[in-house]
Design a protein around this motif. Structure first.
Motif, mmCIF file in Angstrom:
data_model
loop_
_atom_site.group_PDB
_atom_site.id
_atom_site.type_symbol
_atom_site.label_atom_id
_atom_site.label_comp_id
_atom_site.label_asym_id
_atom_site.label_seq_id
_atom_site.Cartn_x
_atom_site.Cartn_y
_atom_site.Cartn_z
ATOM 1 N N SER A 78 0.826 -1.209 0.000
ATOM 2 C CA SER A 78 0.000 0.000 0.000
ATOM 3 C C SER A 78 0.865 1.265 0.000
ATOM 4 C CB SER A 78 -0.918 -0.015 1.218
ATOM 5 O OG SER A 78 -1.617 1.189 1.350
ATOM 6 N N ILE A 79 1.960 1.235 0.746
ATOM 7 C CA ILE A 79 2.888 2.373 0.779
ATOM 8 C C ILE A 79 3.465 2.616 -0.609
ATOM 9 C CG2 ILE A 79 5.160 3.126 1.644
ATOM 10 C CD1 ILE A 79 4.367 1.686 4.314
ATOM 11 N N ARG A 80 3.900 1.571 -1.289
ATOM 12 C CA ARG A 80 4.434 1.712 -2.657
ATOM 13 C C ARG A 80 3.389 2.317 -3.582
ATOM 14 N NH1 ARG A 80 6.677 -3.302 -1.582
ATOM 15 N NH2 ARG A 80 4.986 -4.362 -2.670
ATOM 16 N N GLU A 81 2.152 1.878 -3.467
ATOM 17 C CA GLU A 81 1.077 2.389 -4.328
ATOM 18 C C GLU A 81 0.801 3.869 -4.084
ATOM 19 O OE1 GLU A 81 -2.122 -0.308 -3.430
ATOM 20 O OE2 GLU A 81 -1.217 -1.932 -4.627
ATOM 21 N N LYS A 82 0.845 4.299 -2.812
ATOM 22 C CA LYS A 82 0.536 5.688 -2.463
ATOM 23 C C LYS A 82 1.735 6.616 -2.608
ATOM 24 C CE LYS A 82 -0.890 4.609 1.612
ATOM 25 N NZ LYS A 82 -1.392 4.569 2.982
ATOM 26 N N GLY A 83 2.942 6.070 -2.433
ATOM 27 C CA GLY A 83 4.140 6.889 -2.517
ATOM 28 C C GLY A 83 4.522 7.573 -1.219
ATOM 29 N N TYR A 84 3.936 7.152 -0.106
ATOM 30 C CA TYR A 84 4.285 7.711 1.190
ATOM 31 C C TYR A 84 3.875 6.724 2.277
ATOM 32 C CZ TYR A 84 -0.665 8.862 1.679
ATOM 33 O OH TYR A 84 -2.034 8.781 1.757
ATOM 34 N N ALA A 85 4.416 6.940 3.481
ATOM 35 C CA ALA A 85 4.071 6.112 4.638
ATOM 36 C C ALA A 85 3.652 7.013 5.785
ATOM 37 C CB ALA A 85 5.268 5.262 5.069
ATOM 38 N N ILE A 86 2.784 6.485 6.614
ATOM 39 C CA ILE A 86 2.380 7.181 7.836
ATOM 40 C C ILE A 86 2.679 6.279 9.021
ATOM 41 C CG2 ILE A 86 0.454 8.119 9.172
ATOM 42 C CD1 ILE A 86 -0.834 8.993 6.568
#
Length: 161
Positions: A78-86
């Protein structure tokens, strides 16, 4: 940056408010429960992710820390798909962090950049703005490092260091 299956902080800019985040240059942190660690790990090869996850313990620091490998690997996708992490209170209660990847000239993620603050300062209305600014900063740093976009051309370079 990733070093010995942990992240290590190589730069920090302090906020101006009285309540600040404790970290310092040279501090190490786990990859699985920090925004900077998760976003770097998300962009590694599947073999490298498996190698790192087999060498670390997904230790629980708070009730929000992910400790199930299958769930964590889905989270990395999911992080790869969005381009960021929280990191939403995963390493410390009350702390929220948003991180984006920094790419080198070969298109490999070599570091990340983040904005961390007490959760009370990261209201839901601010999250999209912070995500946009962190991704913009990561992109500018990546371009300064020679990163090329999908069309194999260098973007207009910002003023680099």
């Amino acid at each position: 940056m990733l070093q010995k299956d942990e992240v290590i902080y190589i730069e920090k800019i302090e906020g101006t408010r009285a309540l600040t985040i404790y970290s310092h240059i040279g501090k190490r942190a786990p990859v699985h429960c920090t925004g900077v660690g998760k976003v770097i790990l998300a962009y590694q090869s599947e073999n490298e992710i498996d190698r790192i996850l087999s060498s670390v313990t997904l230790e629980s620091f708070t009730e929000y820390t992910m400790t199930n490998i299958t769930d964590f690997k889905n989270h990395l996708k999911s992080i790869r798909e969005k381009g960021y992490a929280i990191d939403d209170e995963e390493i410390e209660l009350g702390l929220k962090c948003i991180a984006a990847p920094i790419f080198n000239h070969q298109g490999n993620v070599i570091a990340s950049i983040s904005c961390a603050a007490p959760k009370m300062r990261f209201g839901e209305e601010r999250i999209p703005e912070v995500i946009m600014e962190i991704k913009r900063a990561a992109s500018e740093i990546s371009i300064c490092l020679g990163y090329k976009d999908d069309n194999d051309r260098i973007e207009t370079s910002p003023e680099c260091f």
